[in-house]
Design a protein around this motif. Structure first.
Motif, PDB file in Angstrom:
ATOM      1  N   GLU A  63       0.840  -1.256   0.247  1.00 50.84           N
ATOM      2  CA  GLU A  63       0.183  -0.062  -0.041  1.00 50.84           C
ATOM      3  C   GLU A  63       0.949   1.308   0.121  1.00 50.84           C
ATOM      4  O   GLU A  63       0.695   2.277  -0.537  1.00 50.84           O
ATOM      5  CB  GLU A  63      -1.016  -0.027   1.198  1.00 50.84           C
ATOM      6  N   TYR A  64       1.931   1.284   0.599  1.00 49.80           N
ATOM      7  CA  TYR A  64       3.034   2.349   0.535  1.00 49.80           C
ATOM      8  C   TYR A  64       3.462   2.713  -0.823  1.00 49.80           C
ATOM      9  O   TYR A  64       3.278   3.805  -1.317  1.00 49.80           O
ATOM     10  CB  TYR A  64       4.359   2.110   1.524  1.00 49.80           C
ATOM     11  N   ARG A  65       3.648   1.622  -1.322  1.00 49.54           N
ATOM     12  CA  ARG A  65       4.174   1.780  -2.912  1.00 49.54           C
ATOM     13  C   ARG A  65       2.954   2.292  -3.641  1.00 49.54           C
ATOM     14  O   ARG A  65       3.320   3.098  -4.801  1.00 49.54           O
ATOM     15  CB  ARG A  65       4.732   0.277  -3.347  1.00 49.54           C
ATOM     16  N   GLY A  66       1.848   1.811  -3.583  1.00 53.08           N
ATOM     17  CA  GLY A  66       0.449   2.163  -4.313  1.00 53.08           C
ATOM     18  C   GLY A  66       0.567   3.683  -4.012  1.00 53.08           C
ATOM     19  O   GLY A  66       0.318   4.658  -5.074  1.00 53.08           O
ATOM     20  N   LEU A  67       0.657   4.288  -2.797  1.00 48.99           N
ATOM     21  CA  LEU A  67       0.569   5.758  -2.553  1.00 48.99           C
ATOM     22  C   LEU A  67       1.727   6.820  -3.012  1.00 48.99           C
ATOM     23  O   LEU A  67       1.615   7.754  -3.497  1.00 48.99           O
ATOM     24  CB  LEU A  67       0.301   5.793  -0.970  1.00 48.99           C
ATOM     25  N   ARG A  68       3.105   6.109  -2.866  1.00 46.51           N
ATOM     26  CA  ARG A  68       4.263   6.662  -2.909  1.00 46.51           C
ATOM     27  C   ARG A  68       5.295   5.961  -3.866  1.00 46.51           C
ATOM     28  O   ARG A  68       6.232   5.189  -3.297  1.00 46.51           O
ATOM     29  CB  ARG A  68       4.724   7.117  -1.629  1.00 46.51           C
ATOM     30  N   PRO A  69       4.748   5.781  -5.033  1.00 52.71           N
ATOM     31  CA  PRO A  69       5.591   4.827  -5.845  1.00 52.71           C
ATOM     32  C   PRO A  69       6.981   5.149  -6.228  1.00 52.71           C
ATOM     33  O   PRO A  69       7.928   4.246  -6.353  1.00 52.71           O
ATOM     34  CB  PRO A  69       4.729   5.076  -7.367  1.00 52.71           C
TER      35      PRO A  69
ATOM     36  N   ALA B  53       8.934   6.826  -3.903  1.00 48.76           N
ATOM     37  CA  ALA B  53       9.825   6.711  -2.760  1.00 48.76           C
ATOM     38  C   ALA B  53       9.948   5.250  -1.863  1.00 48.76           C
ATOM     39  O   ALA B  53       9.267   4.378  -2.172  1.00 48.76           O
ATOM     40  CB  ALA B  53       8.965   7.547  -1.472  1.00 48.76           C
ATOM     41  N   PRO B  54      11.297   5.145  -1.460  1.00 45.57           N
ATOM     42  CA  PRO B  54      11.670   3.780  -0.991  1.00 45.57           C
ATOM     43  C   PRO B  54      10.496   3.497   0.271  1.00 45.57           C
ATOM     44  O   PRO B  54      10.566   4.374   1.223  1.00 45.57           O
ATOM     45  CB  PRO B  54      12.960   3.855  -0.746  1.00 45.57           C
ATOM     46  N   VAL B  55      10.268   2.071   0.486  1.00 41.48           N
ATOM     47  CA  VAL B  55       9.413   1.852   1.474  1.00 41.48           C
ATOM     48  C   VAL B  55      10.195   1.772   2.745  1.00 41.48           C
ATOM     49  O   VAL B  55      11.454   1.336   3.153  1.00 41.48           O
ATOM     50  CB  VAL B  55       8.873   0.515   1.544  1.00 41.48           C
ATOM     51  N   PRO B  56       9.896   2.702   3.766  1.00 45.78           N
ATOM     52  CA  PRO B  56      10.674   2.650   5.170  1.00 45.78           C
ATOM     53  C   PRO B  56      10.594   1.548   5.856  1.00 45.78           C
ATOM     54  O   PRO B  56       9.780   0.575   5.542  1.00 45.78           O
ATOM     55  CB  PRO B  56      10.114   3.939   5.815  1.00 45.78           C
TER      56      PRO B  56
ATOM     57  N   LEU C 225      -4.262   4.482   6.979  1.00 41.47           N
ATOM     58  CA  LEU C 225      -3.186   5.177   7.837  1.00 41.47           C
ATOM     59  C   LEU C 225      -2.142   6.042   7.141  1.00 41.47           C
ATOM     60  O   LEU C 225      -1.707   7.175   7.527  1.00 41.47           O
ATOM     61  CB  LEU C 225      -2.768   4.162   8.860  1.00 41.47           C
ATOM     62  N   LEU C 226      -1.659   5.321   5.896  1.00 43.25           N
ATOM     63  CA  LEU C 226      -0.679   5.850   5.217  1.00 43.25           C
ATOM     64  C   LEU C 226      -1.016   7.133   4.472  1.00 43.25           C
ATOM     65  O   LEU C 226      -0.410   8.173   4.344  1.00 43.25           O
ATOM     66  CB  LEU C 226      -0.172   4.766   4.201  1.00 43.25           C
ATOM     67  N   ALA C 227      -2.429   7.197   4.081  1.00 37.72           N
ATOM     68  CA  ALA C 227      -2.962   8.094   3.191  1.00 37.72           C
ATOM     69  C   ALA C 227      -3.051   9.436   4.308  1.00 37.72           C
ATOM     70  O   ALA C 227      -2.551  10.600   3.907  1.00 37.72           O
ATOM     71  CB  ALA C 227      -4.312   7.904   2.747  1.00 37.72           C
ATOM     72  N   LYS C 228      -3.520   9.063   5.503  1.00 40.17           N
ATOM     73  CA  LYS C 228      -3.527  10.312   6.573  1.00 40.17           C
ATOM     74  C   LYS C 228      -1.939  10.737   6.822  1.00 40.17           C
ATOM     75  O   LYS C 228      -1.949  11.960   6.794  1.00 40.17           O
ATOM     76  CB  LYS C 228      -4.130   9.569   7.976  1.00 40.17           C
ATOM     77  N   LEU C 229      -1.242   9.838   6.960  1.00 37.28           N
ATOM     78  CA  LEU C 229       0.168  10.132   7.573  1.00 37.28           C
ATOM     79  C   LEU C 229       0.849  11.239   6.398  1.00 37.28           C
ATOM     80  O   LEU C 229       1.350  12.142   6.693  1.00 37.28           O
ATOM     81  CB  LEU C 229       1.217   9.164   7.653  1.00 37.28           C
ATOM     82  N   TYR C 230       0.367  10.654   5.128  1.00 41.36           N
ATOM     83  CA  TYR C 230       1.279  11.789   3.827  1.00 41.36           C
ATOM     84  C   TYR C 230       0.201  12.684   3.221  1.00 41.36           C
ATOM     85  O   TYR C 230       0.476  13.249   2.222  1.00 41.36           O
ATOM     86  CB  TYR C 230       1.794  10.699   3.007  1.00 41.36           C
ATOM     87  N   ARG C 231      -0.721  12.936   3.986  1.00 39.92           N
ATOM     88  CA  ARG C 231      -2.061  13.642   3.746  1.00 39.92           C
ATOM     89  C   ARG C 231      -2.079  13.588   2.132  1.00 39.92           C
ATOM     90  O   ARG C 231      -2.085  14.454   1.255  1.00 39.92           O
ATOM     91  CB  ARG C 231      -1.362  15.131   3.860  1.00 39.92           C
ATOM     92  N   LYS C 232      -2.655  12.342   1.810  1.00 39.53           N
ATOM     93  CA  LYS C 232      -3.092  11.896   0.463  1.00 39.53           C
ATOM     94  C   LYS C 232      -4.735  11.717   0.698  1.00 39.53           C
ATOM     95  O   LYS C 232      -4.918  11.354   1.663  1.00 39.53           O
ATOM     96  CB  LYS C 232      -2.436  10.801  -0.128  1.00 39.53           C
TER      97      LYS C 232
END
Ligand code: ZN
Length: 228
Positions: free
Chosen positions: A12-18, A20-23, A69-76
């Motif tokens: 899901e991280y990759r889906g939102l931030r293609p 950026a490397p996954v932390p 959660l990821l969308a909230k964190l990265y304001r997407k």
């Protein structure tokens, strides 16, 4: 059988931030008495805390939580399909009943160990290990799930080298071949790590499947698992 939660979050991280490397991810289920979830970024690590009420939720729900959660964190923007799915799940009768039950039994400590009432996972592991792997597989941590999970029957958590088996198998009516097959499947995950080819993850690759077919009671066992 289902994807481990780490994989779901990474995808899901990759889906939102293609780009950026996954932390590094640290995901823990906590004994919250509500459906509490938190996410924060600290020193480049993503720290996620989820209620253990969500531990055995279907993968699609884990995916929805990860997205939200990821969308909230990265304001997407949050995809409505995910927020709907999460809300429907948490409002379902089964989950509210489970939440209620947990609220009542909290405080009583649930000890998890390989020794169940009817099956000792260490013993089953070693017999499957001898029968199919010449005893060569290193034994990971084996543990019964804290709850009687029917969706997630078993899973291998590579990050913690642990196989968790649903307590639903720890009863006298469980045929030996069913629990042996479940462990055999998870042990094949140990032997055949996930590969990535052309950007696609391959969890049950051809070598995995060929070896799985060597289990003599495969069809019987699959039939039994389906009926659970
Ligand atoms: Zn699997």
């Amino acid at each position: 059988m289902s994807q481990p939660i780490y994989t779901v979050f990474a995808e899901e991280y990759r889906g939102l931030r293609p780009r950026a490397p996954v932390p590094e991810l640290e995901i823990r289920f906590r004994r919250f008495t509500s459906l509490n979830t938190t996410i924060r970024l600290r020193e480049g690590r993503l720290i996620v805390r989820l209620s253990d009420l969500l531990e055995y939720a279907p993968e699609s729900v884990h995916r929805a939580i990860a997205h939200i959660l990821l969308a909230k964190l990265y304001r997407k923007p949050i995809e409505p399909i995910f927020s709907d799915r999460y809300r429907r799940y948490t409002q379902s009768e089964a989950v509210s009943k489970q939440a209620e039950r947990i609220r009542q039994t909290r405080g009583r400590k649930v000890l998890t160990s390989p020794k169940g009432h009817h099956y000792d996972l260490d013993e089953v592991f070693e017999s499957v290990n001898r029968r199919f792997f010449h005893g060569l597989l290193g034994r990971p941590t084996l543990t019964w799930s804290a709850h009687v999970a029917k969706r997630m029957l078993g899973h291998y958590d590579a990050a913690h080298n642990t196989i968790v088996v649903s307590r639903v198998f720890d009863r006298p009516g469980t045929p030996r071949y069913a629990i042996e097959y479940l462990l055999y499947h998870e042990m094949l995950h140990l032997k055949h790590p996930v590969t990535v080819r052309a950007g696609r993850r391959c969890v049950h690759g051809p070598a995995f499947q060929a070896e799985e077919r060597l289990f003599p009671e495969l069809e019987l066992a699959k039939e039994y698992l389906k009926r659970l």
